[in-house]
Design a protein around this motif. Sequence first.
Motif, PDB file in Angstrom:
ATOM      1  N   ILE A 110       0.815  -1.220   0.000  1.00 35.88           N
ATOM      2  CA  ILE A 110       0.000   0.000   0.000  1.00 35.88           C
ATOM      3  C   ILE A 110       0.851   1.274   0.000  1.00 35.88           C
ATOM      4  N   PHE A 111       2.169   1.122  -0.244  1.00 32.46           N
ATOM      5  CA  PHE A 111       3.032   2.307  -0.231  1.00 32.46           C
ATOM      6  C   PHE A 111       2.673   3.254  -1.382  1.00 32.46           C
ATOM      7  N   ARG A 112       2.611   2.698  -2.582  1.00 33.86           N
ATOM      8  CA  ARG A 112       2.253   3.549  -3.739  1.00 33.86           C
ATOM      9  C   ARG A 112       1.135   2.863  -4.505  1.00 33.86           C
TER      10      ARG A 112
ATOM     11  N   GLU B 274      -5.149   4.578  -6.070  1.00 37.99           N
ATOM     12  CA  GLU B 274      -6.226   5.191  -5.280  1.00 37.99           C
ATOM     13  C   GLU B 274      -5.738   5.157  -3.835  1.00 37.99           C
ATOM     14  N   PHE B 275      -5.717   6.295  -3.181  1.00 35.47           N
ATOM     15  CA  PHE B 275      -5.229   6.320  -1.799  1.00 35.47           C
ATOM     16  C   PHE B 275      -5.911   7.469  -1.056  1.00 35.47           C
ATOM     17  N   GLU B 276      -5.618   7.542   0.227  1.00 37.59           N
ATOM     18  CA  GLU B 276      -6.263   8.586   1.024  1.00 37.59           C
ATOM     19  C   GLU B 276      -5.232   9.580   1.533  1.00 37.59           C
TER      20      GLU B 276
ATOM     21  N   SER C   8      12.179   5.966   2.427  1.00 39.13           N
ATOM     22  CA  SER C   8      11.234   6.488   1.438  1.00 39.13           C
ATOM     23  C   SER C   8      10.307   7.490   2.113  1.00 39.13           C
ATOM     24  N   GLU C   9       9.735   8.362   1.265  1.00 42.02           N
ATOM     25  CA  GLU C   9       8.892   9.449   1.799  1.00 42.02           C
ATOM     26  C   GLU C   9       7.657   8.921   2.509  1.00 42.02           C
ATOM     27  N   LEU C  10       7.440   9.436   3.723  1.00 42.34           N
ATOM     28  CA  LEU C  10       6.229   9.115   4.467  1.00 42.34           C
ATOM     29  C   LEU C  10       5.259  10.291   4.374  1.00 42.34           C
TER      30      LEU C  10
HETATM   31  N1  GAP Z   1      -0.716  18.115  -1.862  1.00 45.29           N
HETATM   32  C1  GAP Z   1       0.665  17.753  -1.822  1.00 45.29           C
HETATM   33  C2  GAP Z   1       0.880  16.370  -2.164  1.00 45.29           C
HETATM   34  O1  GAP Z   1      -0.022  15.664  -2.562  1.00 45.29           O
HETATM   35  P1  GAP Z   1       2.718  14.505  -2.326  1.00 45.29           P
HETATM   36  O2  GAP Z   1       4.149  14.500  -1.812  1.00 45.29           O
HETATM   37  O3  GAP Z   1       2.495  14.194  -3.762  1.00 45.29           O
HETATM   38  O4  GAP Z   1       2.154  15.943  -1.941  1.00 45.29           O
HETATM   39  C3  GAP Z   1       1.792  13.637  -0.052  1.00 45.29           C
HETATM   40  O5  GAP Z   1       1.847  13.508  -1.452  1.00 45.29           O
HETATM   41  C4  GAP Z   1       1.735  12.282   0.604  1.00 45.29           C
HETATM   42  O6  GAP Z   1       0.663  11.519   0.064  1.00 45.29           O
HETATM   43  C5  GAP Z   1       2.979  11.391   0.388  1.00 45.29           C
HETATM   44  O7  GAP Z   1       4.001  11.711   1.309  1.00 45.29           O
HETATM   45  C6  GAP Z   1       2.406  10.015   0.631  1.00 45.29           C
HETATM   46  O8  GAP Z   1       2.290   9.755   2.014  1.00 45.29           O
HETATM   47  C7  GAP Z   1       1.003  10.149   0.052  1.00 45.29           C
HETATM   48  N2  GAP Z   1       0.970   9.651  -1.339  1.00 45.29           N
HETATM   49  C8  GAP Z   1       1.261  10.339  -2.466  1.00 45.29           C
HETATM   50  N3  GAP Z   1       1.109   9.554  -3.550  1.00 45.29           N
HETATM   51  C9  GAP Z   1       0.707   8.353  -3.108  1.00 45.29           C
HETATM   52  C10 GAP Z   1       0.374   7.116  -3.747  1.00 45.29           C
HETATM   53  N4  GAP Z   1       0.399   6.973  -5.070  1.00 45.29           N
HETATM   54  N5  GAP Z   1       0.002   6.065  -2.974  1.00 45.29           N
HETATM   55  C11 GAP Z   1      -0.063   6.197  -1.618  1.00 45.29           C
HETATM   56  N6  GAP Z   1       0.236   7.342  -0.975  1.00 45.29           N
HETATM   57  C12 GAP Z   1       0.615   8.402  -1.687  1.00 45.29           C
END
Ligand code: GAP
Length: 448
Positions: A186-188, A191-193, A260-262
């Motif tokens: 579920i990292f990337r 569809e996510f929240e 990795s980015e959280l």
């Molecule tokens: N409004 C700014 C923005 O959306 P982002 O760095 O693209 O910034 C923020 O996204 C956070 O959203 C990420 O650090 C990650 O936690 C989550 N995120 C972004 N893309 C994601 C994806 N494809 N799947 C799951 N989580 C995601």
Amino acid sequence: MPAKVDMDKIVSLCKRRGLIFPSSEIYGGLASCWDYGPMGVELKRNVRDAWWKAIVHERDDVVGLDTSIMMHPGVWAASGHIDSFTDPLVECKSCHLRWRADAVEGKGCPKCGGELTEPRMFNLMFKTSMGPVEEEASTVYLRPETAQGIFVNFENVVTTTRKKLPLGIAQIGKSFRNEITPGNFIFRTREFEHMELEYFVKPGTDEKWLDYWVKERFDWYVKLGIRKENLRLRQHGKDELAHYARDCYDIDYLFPMGWSELEGIANRGDFDLIQHAKHSGKELSYYDNEAGEKYVPYVIEPSAGVDRSVLAFLIDAYDDEEVEGEKRTVLHLHRSLAPVKVAVLPLSRNEKLTPLAKEVFNKLCPNFVTDYDDSQSIGRRYRRQDEIGTPFCVTIDFESLEDKQVTIRERDSLAQIRVPIEGLDKILEAKLKGEAFDASPLWATREK
Ligand code: GAP
């Protein structure tokens, strides 16, 4: 140093214990889509609630919002997403797999070594059409971030709440991105929240507020149990800043695939309000009574993913341990995140124990998420609760019928204490709040 658990173990635990299932599994699944099961839905809700409590309820300078997923297409032209929300895509001329050009090492296809096409920019927004007749329908996009719903309501919120700056507007909701290479569970996903805060400040104070929010957000993860050594801060280089950002920090977590980015915390300056004012023709500024001046606020944006946070909490909490000569898998989740707070376990399914066990369950379930389990041996039931991170198990045995006392077993210390049923809810309440509870007048401690 790699994280102590590999992703396969997390995926397998999630499936086994009803946390997360592959989406549409009986049809063979759908790439990068996942469903939250009975335990996962509670965990995810707890993560959202912890964020909302810290960001909205425990502050008087932030309010909440819930905006629609589909918005006027002009929003995405103004925000720059139509032109700039792209990744460079290359395709293998032999096996036709597609890759993000910036993630490919070397010249050939990472799968078969075949020749790759020249990169082309691929827009990550999902398109759909609105209205009953497709030909006549206008194109709309599924939002790739919740932030824009906040910017376009800035005026509405300021006027209706009469709040002064600095003012934050927070939103939690689904976002969609047609990622070229989703993966790592579920990292990337596509569809996510999102959990996003847009914090509007007076220009000139933005750097101070960026530092403030970086610290607040880092501390939030630590307070909820993530080990500090598994978190780090990373400032973006000028060449990697998003099109809207003046400055940005990532909170990185040591996932099994590496750092990795959280979460990202960006200084978006006045980019969005200026753009929306230009494209909509509506003035979007703020009159500062104290300073006697009008300006376009700057915005500090902590933006986190619910799902990615869930993954980090799961990984950090996971442990394979040996206790009392037996192996157990345990999630040492923070009590506020644990999907089930208390499990009521009659020693056996004996008909004499059931009524009292049900009585205890009925007493607890209005106040705590409580599970009732009387199947299989008590040892197996403890293991099952450990695997989903239940902080407390309450056992009802034959003595309980006589003395109206039950045993509380703590997940982490494995300590067992005998307490009267009468005070059980008060004791559990205090323990779940992390408070000390002087129960000496109530209970007698029993050796394990
Ligand atoms: N409004 C700014 C923005 O959306 P982002 O760095 O693209 O910034 C923020 O996204 C956070 O959203 C990420 O650090 C990650 O936690 C989550 N995120 C972004 N893309 C994601 C994806 N494809 N799947 C799951 N989580 C995601």
